[in-house]
Design a protein around this motif. Structure first.
Motif, mmCIF file in Angstrom:
data_model
loop_
_atom_site.group_PDB
_atom_site.id
_atom_site.type_symbol
_atom_site.label_atom_id
_atom_site.label_comp_id
_atom_site.label_asym_id
_atom_site.label_seq_id
_atom_site.Cartn_x
_atom_site.Cartn_y
_atom_site.Cartn_z
ATOM 1 N N TRP A 301 16.397 4.925 16.071
ATOM 2 C CA TRP A 301 15.479 4.586 14.987
ATOM 3 C C TRP A 301 15.370 3.081 14.882
ATOM 4 O O TRP A 301 16.165 2.337 15.457
ATOM 5 N N ASP A 302 14.382 2.620 14.165
ATOM 6 C CA ASP A 302 14.163 1.181 14.027
ATOM 7 C C ASP A 302 13.449 0.926 12.710
ATOM 8 O O ASP A 302 13.002 1.870 12.038
ATOM 9 N N ALA A 303 13.331 -0.330 12.326
ATOM 10 C CA ALA A 303 12.683 -0.679 11.063
ATOM 11 C C ALA A 303 12.111 -2.080 11.143
ATOM 12 O O ALA A 303 12.641 -2.945 11.854
ATOM 13 N N HIS A 304 11.009 -2.303 10.434
ATOM 14 C CA HIS A 304 10.406 -3.624 10.300
ATOM 15 C C HIS A 304 9.967 -3.812 8.843
ATOM 16 O O HIS A 304 9.377 -2.913 8.250
ATOM 17 N N SER A 328 8.201 6.156 7.832
ATOM 18 C CA SER A 328 7.933 5.593 6.515
ATOM 19 C C SER A 328 7.140 4.312 6.692
ATOM 20 O O SER A 328 7.533 3.452 7.486
ATOM 21 N N LEU A 329 6.031 4.214 5.997
ATOM 22 C CA LEU A 329 5.195 3.016 6.015
ATOM 23 C C LEU A 329 4.871 2.646 4.579
ATOM 24 O O LEU A 329 4.613 3.516 3.753
ATOM 25 N N GLY A 339 5.502 -10.871 3.887
ATOM 26 C CA GLY A 339 4.515 -9.996 4.490
ATOM 27 C C GLY A 339 4.259 -8.787 3.614
ATOM 28 O O GLY A 339 5.039 -8.465 2.707
ATOM 29 N N SER A 340 3.177 -8.084 3.894
ATOM 30 C CA SER A 340 2.732 -7.017 3.006
ATOM 31 C C SER A 340 3.069 -5.627 3.505
ATOM 32 O O SER A 340 2.812 -4.649 2.807
ATOM 33 N N HIS A 341 3.672 -5.502 4.680
ATOM 34 C CA HIS A 341 3.903 -4.190 5.270
ATOM 35 C C HIS A 341 5.362 -4.007 5.662
ATOM 36 O O HIS A 341 6.031 -4.957 6.063
ATOM 37 N N ALA A 342 5.817 -2.759 5.572
ATOM 38 C CA ALA A 342 7.140 -2.378 6.045
ATOM 39 C C ALA A 342 7.021 -1.020 6.715
ATOM 40 O O ALA A 342 6.141 -0.226 6.389
ATOM 41 N N ALA A 343 7.915 -0.751 7.661
ATOM 42 C CA ALA A 343 7.847 0.518 8.375
ATOM 43 C C ALA A 343 9.217 0.904 8.891
ATOM 44 O O ALA A 343 10.032 0.051 9.256
ATOM 45 N N ALA A 344 9.488 2.201 8.907
ATOM 46 C CA ALA A 344 10.661 2.773 9.563
ATOM 47 C C ALA A 344 10.170 3.690 10.667
ATOM 48 O O ALA A 344 9.120 4.327 10.543
ATOM 49 N N TRP A 345 10.942 3.770 11.749
ATOM 50 C CA TRP A 345 10.515 4.479 12.950
ATOM 51 C C TRP A 345 11.616 5.413 13.423
ATOM 52 O O TRP A 345 12.806 5.134 13.270
ATOM 53 N N ARG A 346 11.210 6.510 14.040
ATOM 54 C CA ARG A 346 12.147 7.500 14.560
ATOM 55 C C ARG A 346 11.812 7.793 16.015
ATOM 56 O O ARG A 346 10.635 7.894 16.384
#
Length: 755
Positions: A301-304, A328-329, A339-346
């Motif tokens: 998984w990862d996240a930004h 998740s976005l 910044g205005s965006h965040a995200a989690a990745w699987r």
């Protein structure tokens, strides 16, 4: 604009998409409130049986799409269309600045023990009382899995412009669940503790949202909880700064957790972050996908966070290439310089677990640095699986837009194998006979043109090539058909080449360097029975212009222009939608700009991280304008419409590699046709050429494919049939020696230990 990238399961496996997706395709707590193109995350490696039904649904591989609409009405239509296609909405969000509505849909496939689909409902633009009413009506049979609050002050919703939306999922197992749309700061910790310790069964959070209440001037929260069937450890944190979140995220990763939900929101003029982590105990069937083992580790998984709108869009494409899906976005109006965006990745495919991934990355990073390239993109299939695809550098240096594996590049002469495929498709349909039909059967050529269609495919037609031609190539003109181009070149009356091919220093008859397909020694070359003249069918002379005549013959045989033939015979039926005639008059934000080398210019590239990847480029973008010989701007960019099948197609590298695998697996042609296409056309003539393809051995390993290079484009497609490996590499600059991309492809093959 949106795009669907259909990657598919193992090509040629006989498994349908439905067969592969015997996993549930819903993930609770998804929050996608930022725009991206339609994506496809279906990269399954084998049919994987799902584990027991759990409210923390986490499918190993799922097809997913994401899109946005500019009005509520358009979003409703988009949602209806997705439902009709067997998808379900798992994320809903609204950008209060642009008033765009965002959605993420997953393929709606349930656990095999239950019915095929989940039932679900989604509602938005509701006042608080309306939302509560829907929630009350659905709570007996459904559970809330995602919710969003947004402020539209000029809308007549409720009393203050505050709007609510949510997604409810069928709950056949009757899992206990709780939700709240308004949780105050002073209530948050006590309520969370009660859900964890005082309720029986205990609950686990699956969705958390923070939002700034403009009227109360304070942060409020919304959340959703569900029965903790797996008794997983979890952690919920809120009101973190970006740096605090990064630190907490690293800590939870080291402790064996994964991020399932992240929310960014305004907190009195600063950007705050809330997040949910759970134990990463879900098995990783991809971990040992190459040797059939499963070590039980949770999937990657990862996240930004702190992404700008543009950076987020580019990150979505990068993460899709790397084999992840968004879980998740979140979007917030930019506050406090964040910044205005965040995200989690699987992890959504085996690509993150591929053993050679890091080595392949290093090879491409070395090439882009060593050759000062604007960008390079590559894709690899191994045993029918897309094990790798990445892009590095810039598709547009001035706009700082990174390249990825779906950046469209010029194919240059890699268009020629497409010409071969198209010819055999038409032959199987009965439209042409490649070896029996002379080109003059379709075109009013002069008496000297005695070549067959197969002769042209194999460069045995004795047609002039670029500078050898006595007529203009018309490379700055735009032609609507191959017939138009051939007539403009006056090839009807063009004399054939009378001199034998002159060898270059590599002995291959072309000004191309090491590792080129078909490289031979000068002593081995054989021009035919009479080396004093070029005899069609008996002598080799490489010619892109010959493919202009080939395309014109296809058009006359079918009554369809060649770019439509490519679309109807290849692009559409095989989901290769980036494969098409290049027309640079059409705007495409994902097409690479084309560059030339200038030793007096320095540019910097973005890197994986600043310390590890900083390269310098000497690249000048070529100006582009409307086509025509009188337009000075256009003359910096040649129009390859004069030979679509010779040098005029474009594609992204993922489609290019997938095309190679489809051919290898006999999905485009019958096996007998494929074998004929890949056989050396005239065994008595060197260098060996097949029909549209080059065929040779690389250090004793059989190889078919093609290389290509022209202004602002460099491409290589290599297929290793015995090893079931396909490698494709592309770049947006022609190198001075024309060999950097083919060498990159060879080095990737070496990485796989097949040569």
């Amino acid at each position: 604009m949106h795009e669907r990238d259909a990657d598919g399961s193992r090509i040629g496996s006989g498994l349908s998409r439905r067969d592969v997706l015997k996993t549930s395709s819903v993930l609770a707590g998804v929050t996608a409130t930022a725009g991206c193109s339609i994506q496809s995350g279906l990269d399954a490696v084998e049919e994987i049986a799902n584990e027991a039904e759990t409210p923390l649904l986490d499918p190993e591989s799922v097809d997913w799409v994401a899109d946005r609409a500019t009005t509520s009405e358009r979003f409703e239509q988009m949602n209806d269309d997705a439902r009709a296609d067997g998808l379900m909405l798992v994320e809903l969000g609204v950008d209060t600045t642009t008033r765009d509505y965002y959605g993420v849909w997953h393929e709606n496939v349930r656990h095999v023990e239950f019915s095929e689909h989940f039932d679900w409902e989604a509602h938005w633009d509701l006042a608080y009382d309306e939302f509560e009413g829907v929630n009350d009506d659905l709570e007996a049979d459904y559970r809330l899995v995602d919710q969003v609050q947004y402020f539209l002050p000029d809308e007549t919703v409720g009393d203050d412009g505050r709007c609510y939306g949510g997604i409810w999922l069928e709950n056949p197992d009757e899992f206990e669940w709780r939700s709240s749309q308004v949780v105050l700061d002073g209530q948050f910790d006590e309520m969370a503790a009660n859900y964890e310790t005082q309720l029986d069964p205990a609950l686990v959070p699956v969705d958390v949202e923070g939002y700034w209440d403009e009227w109360a001037e304070e942060v409020k929260y919304a959340w959703a909880w569900v029965e903790n069937v797996d008794d997983r450890e979890w952690e919920l944190a809120r009101d973190m700064t970006v740096d605090e979140f990064e630190s907490a995220n690293d800590s939870k990763r080291s402790e064996g957790y994964r991020l399932v939900d992240v929310s960014v929101y305004a907190n009195d003029g600063t950007c705050a972050v809330a997040a949910i982590w759970v134990e990463n105990t879900d098995r990783n069937a991809f971990q040992g996908s190459q040797d059939g083992t499963d070590d039980g580790d949770g999937r990657a998984w990862d996240a930004h966070v702190d992404l700008t709108r543009t950076a987020y869009s580019d990150t979505v494409r990068e993460m899709h290439d790397r084999g992840y899906r968004p879980v998740s976005l979140s979007l917030v109006d930019a506050v406090g310089g964040a910044g205005s965006h965040a995200a989690a990745w699987r992890q959504n495919s085996m690509r993150p677990s591929w053993a050679d991934r890091a080595d392949a990355d290093d090879e491409l990073l070395d090439f882009i640095t060593d050759h000062d390239l604007p960008s390079i993109s590559a894709a690899i299939y191994q045993d029918g699986v897309n094990v790798y695809r990445r892009g590095f550098g810039y598709r547009d240096i001035d706009e700082q837009r990174p390249a990825d594996a779906r950046t469209r590049y010029r194919l240059a002469s890699v268009s020629k194998p497409i010409g071969g495929l198209l010819g055999f498709r038409l032959q199987e349909a009965g439209d042409v006979d490649l070896t029996a039909d002379e080109t003059s059967d379709y075109l009013p050529l002069g008496d000297a043109h005695e070549h067959t269609l197969a002769d042209l495919l194999a460069h045995h037609g004795c047609i002039p090539h670029y500078a050898e031609s006595t007529v203009t190539t018309g490379e700055y003109d735009h032609y609507e058909s191959a017939v138009d181009a051939a007539e403009a070149f006056d090839y009807w009356d063009e004399e054939l080449i009378e001199e034998p091919v002159e060898l270059d220093e590599d002995g291959d008859g072309e000004d191309e360097k090491s590792l080129e397909f078909g490289e031979v020694d000068e002593d081995d070359i054989d021009l035919g029975p009479d080396a004093s003249e070029c005899v069609a069918g008996e002598a080799y002379r490489y010619s892109t212009a010959g493919y202009t005549l080939l395309g014109a013959a296809y058009e006359e045989a079918t009554g369809t222009v060649v770019d439509d033939l490519v679309r109807e015979e290849l692009s559409e039926p095989f989901d290769l939608h980036s494969l098409r005639r290049e027309d640079r008059r059409e705007d495409d934000p994902h097409r690479a700009r084309i560059y030339e080398f200038d030793d007096d210019v320095d540019q910097t590239y973005p890197g994986e991280d600043d310390d590890d990847y900083v390269a310098w480029a000497k690249n000048v973008a070529l100006e582009e304008g409307d086509p025509g010989p009188d337009d000075d701007a256009w003359e910096y960019v040649d129009s390859n419409s004069w030979s679509v099948l010779g040098a005029g197609l474009e594609s992204h590298v993922t489609d290019l590699a997938r095309l190679g695998q489809l051919v290898l697996d006999n999905q485009i042609l019958e096996e007998s046709s494929r074998d004929e296409m890949w056989e050396p056309y005239n065994p008595d003539v060197e260098p060996q050429r097949a029909l549209g393809w080059h065929t040779d051995t690389l250090w004793g390993i059989d190889r078919v494919g093609h290389d290509g290079s022209n202004t602002g484009g460099n491409a290589s497609l290599m297929v290793f049939p015995e090893d079931d490996v396909v490698v494709a590499v592309q770049s947006n600059r022609q190198s001075e020696d024309n060999d950097h991309v083919k060498n990159a492809a060879v080095d990737l093959a070496i990485t796989l230990d097949i040569v």
